[in-house]
Design a protein around this motif. Sequence first.
Motif, PDB file in Angstrom:
ATOM      1  N   ASN A 145      25.608  58.667  50.579  1.00  0.00           N
ATOM      2  CA  ASN A 145      24.857  58.502  51.828  1.00  0.00           C
ATOM      3  C   ASN A 145      25.748  58.244  53.035  1.00  0.00           C
ATOM      4  O   ASN A 145      25.366  58.545  54.172  1.00  0.00           O
ATOM      5  CB  ASN A 145      23.865  57.336  51.694  1.00  0.00           C
ATOM      6  CG  ASN A 145      22.833  57.577  50.623  1.00  0.00           C
ATOM      7  OD1 ASN A 145      23.145  57.538  49.440  1.00  0.00           O
ATOM      8  ND2 ASN A 145      21.610  57.843  51.022  1.00  0.00           N
ATOM      9  N   PHE A 146      26.921  57.671  52.808  1.00  0.00           N
ATOM     10  CA  PHE A 146      27.777  57.280  53.926  1.00  0.00           C
ATOM     11  C   PHE A 146      28.915  58.268  54.182  1.00  0.00           C
ATOM     12  O   PHE A 146      29.796  57.990  54.986  1.00  0.00           O
ATOM     13  CB  PHE A 146      28.358  55.883  53.676  1.00  0.00           C
ATOM     14  CG  PHE A 146      27.341  54.771  53.819  1.00  0.00           C
ATOM     15  CD1 PHE A 146      26.057  55.013  54.256  1.00  0.00           C
ATOM     16  CD2 PHE A 146      27.687  53.467  53.517  1.00  0.00           C
ATOM     17  CE1 PHE A 146      25.128  54.000  54.393  1.00  0.00           C
ATOM     18  CE2 PHE A 146      26.767  52.432  53.656  1.00  0.00           C
ATOM     19  CZ  PHE A 146      25.478  52.698  54.089  1.00  0.00           C
ATOM     20  N   GLY A 202      24.326  55.586  57.435  1.00  0.00           N
ATOM     21  CA  GLY A 202      24.528  54.507  58.395  1.00  0.00           C
ATOM     22  C   GLY A 202      23.411  54.434  59.410  1.00  0.00           C
ATOM     23  O   GLY A 202      22.913  53.344  59.744  1.00  0.00           O
ATOM     24  N   GLU A 203      22.968  55.594  59.909  1.00  0.00           N
ATOM     25  CA  GLU A 203      21.875  55.620  60.881  1.00  0.00           C
ATOM     26  C   GLU A 203      20.580  55.121  60.252  1.00  0.00           C
ATOM     27  O   GLU A 203      19.806  54.393  60.888  1.00  0.00           O
ATOM     28  CB  GLU A 203      21.678  57.049  61.389  1.00  0.00           C
ATOM     29  CG  GLU A 203      22.875  57.638  62.116  1.00  0.00           C
ATOM     30  CD  GLU A 203      22.671  59.103  62.440  1.00  0.00           C
ATOM     31  OE1 GLU A 203      21.568  59.453  62.917  1.00  0.00           O
ATOM     32  OE2 GLU A 203      23.603  59.894  62.210  1.00  0.00           O
ATOM     33  N   GLU A 204      20.341  55.528  59.013  1.00  0.00           N
ATOM     34  CA  GLU A 204      19.108  55.118  58.343  1.00  0.00           C
ATOM     35  C   GLU A 204      19.107  53.623  58.063  1.00  0.00           C
ATOM     36  O   GLU A 204      18.077  52.947  58.221  1.00  0.00           O
ATOM     37  CB  GLU A 204      18.938  55.932  57.061  1.00  0.00           C
ATOM     38  CG  GLU A 204      18.694  57.411  57.346  1.00  0.00           C
ATOM     39  CD  GLU A 204      18.802  58.312  56.141  1.00  0.00           C
ATOM     40  OE1 GLU A 204      18.504  59.504  56.271  1.00  0.00           O
ATOM     41  OE2 GLU A 204      19.193  57.816  55.050  1.00  0.00           O
ATOM     42  N   GLN A 226      16.178  63.925  62.024  1.00  0.00           N
ATOM     43  CA  GLN A 226      16.649  62.651  61.512  1.00  0.00           C
ATOM     44  C   GLN A 226      15.810  61.496  62.036  1.00  0.00           C
ATOM     45  O   GLN A 226      15.536  60.530  61.316  1.00  0.00           O
ATOM     46  CB  GLN A 226      18.114  62.438  61.881  1.00  0.00           C
ATOM     47  CG  GLN A 226      18.709  61.172  61.287  1.00  0.00           C
ATOM     48  CD  GLN A 226      18.683  61.174  59.772  1.00  0.00           C
ATOM     49  OE1 GLN A 226      19.071  62.156  59.140  1.00  0.00           O
ATOM     50  NE2 GLN A 226      18.233  60.083  59.160  1.00  0.00           N
ATOM     51  N   GLU A 227      15.372  61.595  63.283  1.00  0.00           N
ATOM     52  CA  GLU A 227      14.547  60.519  63.849  1.00  0.00           C
ATOM     53  C   GLU A 227      13.249  60.349  63.063  1.00  0.00           C
ATOM     54  O   GLU A 227      12.787  59.227  62.848  1.00  0.00           O
ATOM     55  CB  GLU A 227      14.238  60.821  65.318  1.00  0.00           C
ATOM     56  CG  GLU A 227      15.452  60.784  66.242  1.00  0.00           C
ATOM     57  CD  GLU A 227      16.346  62.001  66.099  1.00  0.00           C
ATOM     58  OE1 GLU A 227      17.509  61.946  66.563  1.00  0.00           O
ATOM     59  OE2 GLU A 227      15.889  63.015  65.508  1.00  0.00           O
ATOM     60  N   ARG A 279      24.471  60.446  56.986  1.00  0.00           N
ATOM     61  CA  ARG A 279      23.642  59.733  57.958  1.00  0.00           C
ATOM     62  C   ARG A 279      23.007  58.474  57.379  1.00  0.00           C
ATOM     63  O   ARG A 279      22.009  57.965  57.888  1.00  0.00           O
ATOM     64  CB  ARG A 279      22.552  60.653  58.526  1.00  0.00           C
ATOM     65  CG  ARG A 279      23.132  61.826  59.314  1.00  0.00           C
ATOM     66  CD  ARG A 279      22.116  62.490  60.191  1.00  0.00           C
ATOM     67  NE  ARG A 279      22.744  63.475  61.057  1.00  0.00           N
ATOM     68  CZ  ARG A 279      22.101  64.163  61.997  1.00  0.00           C
ATOM     69  NH1 ARG A 279      20.803  63.968  62.182  1.00  0.00           N
ATOM     70  NH2 ARG A 279      22.742  65.023  62.746  1.00  0.00           N
ATOM     71  N   GLU A 295      20.690  51.342  59.797  1.00  0.00           N
ATOM     72  CA  GLU A 295      20.511  50.652  61.079  1.00  0.00           C
ATOM     73  C   GLU A 295      19.059  50.678  61.527  1.00  0.00           C
ATOM     74  O   GLU A 295      18.538  49.671  62.045  1.00  0.00           O
ATOM     75  CB  GLU A 295      21.399  51.298  62.144  1.00  0.00           C
ATOM     76  CG  GLU A 295      22.881  51.029  61.943  1.00  0.00           C
ATOM     77  CD  GLU A 295      23.741  51.805  62.916  1.00  0.00           C
ATOM     78  OE1 GLU A 295      24.874  51.350  63.180  1.00  0.00           O
ATOM     79  OE2 GLU A 295      23.296  52.860  63.419  1.00  0.00           O
ATOM     80  N   ALA A 296      18.374  51.799  61.313  1.00  0.00           N
ATOM     81  CA  ALA A 296      16.970  51.896  61.697  1.00  0.00           C
ATOM     82  C   ALA A 296      16.116  50.908  60.908  1.00  0.00           C
ATOM     83  O   ALA A 296      15.183  50.306  61.440  1.00  0.00           O
ATOM     84  CB  ALA A 296      16.470  53.322  61.479  1.00  0.00           C
ATOM     85  N   CYS A 297      16.453  50.733  59.635  1.00  0.00           N
ATOM     86  CA  CYS A 297      15.670  49.811  58.789  1.00  0.00           C
ATOM     87  C   CYS A 297      15.953  48.350  59.142  1.00  0.00           C
ATOM     88  O   CYS A 297      15.016  47.548  59.292  1.00  0.00           O
ATOM     89  CB  CYS A 297      15.984  50.072  57.317  1.00  0.00           C
ATOM     90  SG  CYS A 297      15.414  51.679  56.717  1.00  0.00           S
ATOM     91  N   ASN A 326      13.976  58.611  59.725  1.00  0.00           N
ATOM     92  CA  ASN A 326      14.082  57.166  59.938  1.00  0.00           C
ATOM     93  C   ASN A 326      12.697  56.534  60.023  1.00  0.00           C
ATOM     94  O   ASN A 326      12.432  55.463  59.457  1.00  0.00           O
ATOM     95  CB  ASN A 326      14.861  56.876  61.217  1.00  0.00           C
ATOM     96  CG  ASN A 326      16.313  57.317  61.143  1.00  0.00           C
ATOM     97  OD1 ASN A 326      16.817  57.660  60.080  1.00  0.00           O
ATOM     98  ND2 ASN A 326      16.989  57.317  62.284  1.00  0.00           N
TER      99      ASN A 326
END
Length: 336
Positions: free
Chosen positions: A184-185, A191-193, A159-160, A189, A195-197, A163
């Motif tokens: 997606n939610f 939400g993680e993507e 996942q990292e 994941r 936040e990374a953006c 991102n």
Amino acid sequence: MSPELSFSGLSVLVARVAPHTVATVHALLRDGARVTVASSLDDLPTSLRDLAERGLVTLDPRADPTAHDVVLRGDPSTSPAPQPQPRVAPGSPDVGTVTLLGGGLGDPGLLTVAGIEAIRVADVIVHDRLAPLSALRHARDDVQVVDVGKIPRGDFTPQERINEILVEHALAGRNVLRLKGGDNFVFGRGGEEAEACTAHGIPVVVIPGLSSSIAAPALAGIPVTHRTLVQGFTVVSGHVPPGDPRSTLDWGAIARSRTTIVVLMGVATLGAIAETLVAEGLPATTPAAVVADAGLPSMRTARAALGEIDATARREGLGAPAVVVIGEVAALDVLR
């Protein structure tokens, strides 16, 4: 592949794997073709390897073209791949966008109109294995397609790294589409993507998709709620079994909830889940169902009592991707 052509019932040999092959193969399967890819398993991208391992396509590096009704020798795209663009600083007006698109189930007909438009205008499409990949035929010929699919207990892109891919392309000024199955939610994941953006000043657009938690049961004729039977439903992830240190679920509360229980990513742990629910007071006779490959031509449903559902699903060869439904509604088939 031209929408005017029909390959239903034909044997089709895909003679060369190229950037648009994934979309082509998915479209052929949806049309009812029997597909052979002239490649070995090790040479395939993740999404095609997944189809081969699930028995949906045949692999034969030495396939005889004369033994097939149709042979596809080229890639539908003849335009050159997009050239790298200079990296720009966060906050610059030249920064691209990232669109998180929930693709729903494998049927591209269940995509939203906004989703189709997002595919048409994307510079880069980063997709998972369960996204409706035949919809990529709507993409531009010069689109850059990145396969980051995760095969259960097999190949996966961390996942990292996903991102990082989204951020790198957006900071290079490209409009990036993150295409996933379902929504997606909902265990996606997204939400993680997002936040990374946003941490890099990248605008994020969200286009919701049909979650398999409701769509898969519906396609099998199972309403997750029913006025005379149940007043709610509970959706949980089963990727780790009850009792695992990584599990944060209160299975006792779930068993006592008197709601329909929908388990995503729970085929491998279904036996442990069923045993725990029964131990927590849910009758072993409670109806249950497993819906596999929902929205795909290979969709199948198995039904049994909770105490027998794991053995039944295994006996009938049902595997991921699948949705488990537990509760009185699982005995229904309103489409019959």
